[in-house]
Design a protein around this motif. Structure first.
Motif, PDB file in Angstrom:
ATOM      1  N   ILE A 110       1.844 -39.364  -5.668  1.00  0.00           N
ATOM      2  CA  ILE A 110       2.682 -39.917  -4.581  1.00  0.00           C
ATOM      3  C   ILE A 110       3.464 -41.115  -5.376  1.00  0.00           C
ATOM      4  O   ILE A 110       2.684 -41.906  -6.065  1.00  0.00           O
ATOM      5  N   GLY A 111       4.500 -41.208  -5.015  1.00  0.00           N
ATOM      6  CA  GLY A 111       5.372 -42.370  -5.565  1.00  0.00           C
ATOM      7  C   GLY A 111       6.521 -42.913  -4.570  1.00  0.00           C
ATOM      8  O   GLY A 111       6.402 -42.426  -3.506  1.00  0.00           O
ATOM      9  N   TYR A 112       7.360 -43.917  -5.047  1.00  0.00           N
ATOM     10  CA  TYR A 112       8.325 -44.309  -3.905  1.00  0.00           C
ATOM     11  C   TYR A 112       9.533 -44.756  -4.927  1.00  0.00           C
ATOM     12  O   TYR A 112       9.283 -45.370  -6.008  1.00  0.00           O
ATOM     13  N   VAL A 113      10.581 -44.123  -4.708  1.00  0.00           N
ATOM     14  CA  VAL A 113      11.930 -44.416  -5.371  1.00  0.00           C
ATOM     15  C   VAL A 113      13.082 -44.577  -4.429  1.00  0.00           C
ATOM     16  O   VAL A 113      13.084 -44.135  -3.310  1.00  0.00           O
ATOM     17  N   GLU A 114      14.233 -44.991  -5.152  1.00  0.00           N
ATOM     18  CA  GLU A 114      15.378 -44.964  -4.463  1.00  0.00           C
ATOM     19  C   GLU A 114      15.810 -43.709  -4.127  1.00  0.00           C
ATOM     20  O   GLU A 114      15.453 -42.642  -5.267  1.00  0.00           O
ATOM     21  N   PHE A 115      16.509 -43.389  -3.124  1.00  0.00           N
ATOM     22  CA  PHE A 115      16.754 -41.733  -2.730  1.00  0.00           C
ATOM     23  C   PHE A 115      17.519 -40.953  -3.675  1.00  0.00           C
ATOM     24  O   PHE A 115      17.219 -39.887  -4.133  1.00  0.00           O
ATOM     25  N   ALA A 116      18.218 -41.766  -4.463  1.00  0.00           N
ATOM     26  CA  ALA A 116      19.230 -41.030  -5.489  1.00  0.00           C
ATOM     27  C   ALA A 116      18.313 -40.319  -6.661  1.00  0.00           C
ATOM     28  O   ALA A 116      18.672 -39.352  -7.062  1.00  0.00           O
ATOM     29  N   TYR A 117      17.183 -41.055  -6.859  1.00  0.00           N
ATOM     30  CA  TYR A 117      16.425 -40.794  -8.078  1.00  0.00           C
ATOM     31  C   TYR A 117      15.609 -39.301  -7.445  1.00  0.00           C
ATOM     32  O   TYR A 117      15.092 -38.618  -8.321  1.00  0.00           O
ATOM     33  N   ALA A 118      15.397 -39.553  -6.149  1.00  0.00           N
ATOM     34  CA  ALA A 118      14.533 -38.292  -5.703  1.00  0.00           C
ATOM     35  C   ALA A 118      15.580 -36.931  -5.746  1.00  0.00           C
ATOM     36  O   ALA A 118      15.116 -35.906  -5.990  1.00  0.00           O
ATOM     37  N   GLN A 119      16.748 -37.315  -5.419  1.00  0.00           N
ATOM     38  CA  GLN A 119      17.547 -36.177  -5.334  1.00  0.00           C
ATOM     39  C   GLN A 119      17.975 -35.565  -6.807  1.00  0.00           C
ATOM     40  O   GLN A 119      17.925 -34.533  -6.978  1.00  0.00           O
ATOM     41  N   ALA A 146       9.845 -41.675 -11.001  1.00  0.00           N
ATOM     42  CA  ALA A 146      10.469 -40.539 -10.760  1.00  0.00           C
ATOM     43  C   ALA A 146       9.583 -39.327 -11.644  1.00  0.00           C
ATOM     44  O   ALA A 146       9.275 -38.331 -11.373  1.00  0.00           O
ATOM     45  N   ASN A 147       9.783 -39.858 -13.016  1.00  0.00           N
ATOM     46  CA  ASN A 147       9.373 -38.930 -14.037  1.00  0.00           C
ATOM     47  C   ASN A 147       7.722 -38.878 -13.788  1.00  0.00           C
ATOM     48  O   ASN A 147       7.183 -37.622 -14.232  1.00  0.00           O
ATOM     49  N   GLN A 148       7.037 -39.802 -13.784  1.00  0.00           N
ATOM     50  CA  GLN A 148       5.431 -39.740 -13.617  1.00  0.00           C
ATOM     51  C   GLN A 148       4.882 -38.866 -12.383  1.00  0.00           C
ATOM     52  O   GLN A 148       4.207 -38.190 -12.596  1.00  0.00           O
ATOM     53  N   MET A 185      25.608 -55.636  -2.091  1.00  0.00           N
ATOM     54  CA  MET A 185      26.579 -55.007  -2.746  1.00  0.00           C
ATOM     55  C   MET A 185      26.490 -53.545  -2.136  1.00  0.00           C
ATOM     56  O   MET A 185      27.522 -52.927  -1.959  1.00  0.00           O
ATOM     57  N   VAL A 186      25.366 -53.170  -1.595  1.00  0.00           N
ATOM     58  CA  VAL A 186      25.170 -51.669  -1.402  1.00  0.00           C
ATOM     59  C   VAL A 186      23.951 -51.788  -0.616  1.00  0.00           C
ATOM     60  O   VAL A 186      22.909 -52.356  -0.840  1.00  0.00           O
ATOM     61  N   MET A 187      23.752 -50.624   0.217  1.00  0.00           N
ATOM     62  CA  MET A 187      22.471 -50.353   0.956  1.00  0.00           C
ATOM     63  C   MET A 187      21.974 -48.832   0.800  1.00  0.00           C
ATOM     64  O   MET A 187      22.749 -47.997   0.455  1.00  0.00           O
ATOM     65  N   GLY A 188      20.665 -48.650   0.605  1.00  0.00           N
ATOM     66  CA  GLY A 188      20.017 -47.340   0.561  1.00  0.00           C
ATOM     67  C   GLY A 188      18.595 -47.435   0.967  1.00  0.00           C
ATOM     68  O   GLY A 188      18.185 -48.090   1.832  1.00  0.00           O
ATOM     69  N   GLY A 189      17.971 -46.413   0.622  1.00  0.00           N
ATOM     70  CA  GLY A 189      16.791 -46.227   1.186  1.00  0.00           C
ATOM     71  C   GLY A 189      15.433 -46.052   0.073  1.00  0.00           C
ATOM     72  O   GLY A 189      15.948 -45.442  -0.905  1.00  0.00           O
ATOM     73  N   VAL A 190      14.441 -46.630   0.196  1.00  0.00           N
ATOM     74  CA  VAL A 190      13.428 -46.099  -0.747  1.00  0.00           C
ATOM     75  C   VAL A 190      12.521 -45.054   0.075  1.00  0.00           C
ATOM     76  O   VAL A 190      12.316 -45.212   1.194  1.00  0.00           O
ATOM     77  N   VAL A 191      12.123 -43.920  -0.707  1.00  0.00           N
ATOM     78  CA  VAL A 191      11.373 -42.848  -0.304  1.00  0.00           C
ATOM     79  C   VAL A 191      10.282 -42.625  -0.995  1.00  0.00           C
ATOM     80  O   VAL A 191      10.079 -42.479  -2.098  1.00  0.00           O
ATOM     81  N   PRO A 192       9.242 -42.304  -0.027  1.00  0.00           N
ATOM     82  CA  PRO A 192       7.946 -41.735  -0.692  1.00  0.00           C
ATOM     83  C   PRO A 192       8.310 -40.303  -1.301  1.00  0.00           C
ATOM     84  O   PRO A 192       8.808 -39.369  -0.437  1.00  0.00           O
TER      85      PRO A 192
END
Length: 348
Positions: free
Chosen positions: A214-223, A204-206, A97-104
């Protein structure tokens, strides 16, 4: 709308759509949190235009797969694609449906946005519990110009079955044989160290509340949560920052036409500008549906999103599916049948 999305990312809210819709006017789905920000944007706009809402439970890819298999929702969503034999076993079809990035993302005092550089092996060693302090020699070697603190590292990981987990561990297993052999890849793995959190919003909250994390989330959550993302070394040996441009560079290698059942994983792609942890998010539906009206309602929403949702997706740094891929997907929809054997999707 962006303020609304930011609020949902911080609170972990599961309801989509700007207004309350009756059950007859609401599409039901469950699964991945990776695409939740863009699904939320699409749902708000679609409901404003059509009056049809989207009741999407962002419970993680593992939960979404379980719910669609159990037929408790009209569609499931997963960032971990099912293999063709799994689709056949459960009578399902899937499509991207859509593509994105996982970011540390990190929380380190004195380190600014994008300053910290990591490669895949070092990241794998952190999550194996081999590297436990930020001034470790391996990290210092990659960051000779940074003054790294003598502070403990707290790895934060997804506590539930998750497609973000799958993409992250799939990548680490590609770049580290030791990680592949000791932890492996999957929607759920046994992490040897760190703290678990639920969903992308929980991670993201943690990270935001834990010094040294250090964690990993989809980029929109980091932004949206103003988290400090890491610059990563890719397969070509170049350091790249997460962005829609680096996600698009990785997605450019996607050969959907020759992917059986649209099974394709986009981590560790070649190219000097490619972000190394890129992936697609998939929709799952039964080929033989119980409620033809609900299935058509869902497909109509997905068709609208393919045709009208690209700008919203790119604003949140997702990569929309190319038009030729959307056309291939919609051709597959013609295989979906209602209980009477009639085709659910007949639009040309």
């Amino acid at each position: 709308m962006l303020k609304r999305v930011a609020a949902t990312l911080l609170t972990g809210s599961l309801a989509l759509g700007a207004h309350v819709a009756s059950a007859a006017e609401s599409i039901t789905g469950a699964g991945a949190t990776f695409p939740y920000p863009v699904y939320s944007q699409w749902a708000d706009t679609y409901q404003d235009k059509t009056g049809v809402g989207l009741n999407y439970q962002a419970i993680g890819s593992g939960g979404g797969i379980k719910q669609i298999v159990a037929k408790t929702v009209t569609f499931g969503a997963s960032d971990a694609p099912l293999k063709p034999e799994e689709l056949e076993q459960h009578g399902l079809m899937q499509w991207p449906m859509v593509m994105g990035g996982v970011v540390p993302v990190v929380h380190i005092d004195g380190i600014s946005q994008g300053q910290l550089k990591l490669d895949g092996k070092t990241l794998a060693d952190i999550y194996q519990g081999k590297i436990t302090r930020w001034n470790d020699a391996a990290i210092a070697k990659l960051n000779p110009d940074l003054e790294l603190p003598d502070a403990a590292i707290t790895p934060v990981y997804r506590a539930e079955g998750s497609g973000t987990n799958f993409l992250f561990t799939h990548y680490l297993a590609q770049v580290s044989d030791d990680f592949a052999n000791s932890i492996g890849e999957g929607k759920s793995v046994a992490w040897p160290a760190g703290v678990g959190a639920k969903a992308n919003a929980g991670v993201a909250n943690q990270v935001a509340s834990t010094g040294g994390a250090i964690g990993y989330v989809e980029f929109a959550y980091a932004q949206q949560n103003d988290l400090n993302y890491v610059t990563m070394q890719n397969q070509a040996g170049d350091y790249v920052e997460p962005s829609i441009e680096s996600f698009k560079a990785a997605a450019a290698n996607a050969d959907w036409k020759n992917a059986p059942g649209f099974y394709l994983v986009l981590t560790n792609q070649p190219g000097e500008k490619s972000w190394p942890i890129t992936g697609a998010s998939f929709i799952l539906m039964h080929e033989q549906v119980q409620d033809a009206k609900a299935a058509k309602q869902a497909l109509t929403f997905f068709d609208w999103a393919y045709q009208n949702g690209n700008a919203a997706a790119e604003k949140l740094d997702y990569v929309p599916m190319p038009k030729n891929v959307a056309a291939m997907v919609e051709d597959k929809w013609r295989q979906i049948e209602g209980p009477d054997g009639k085709k659910v999707w007949t639009q040309q």
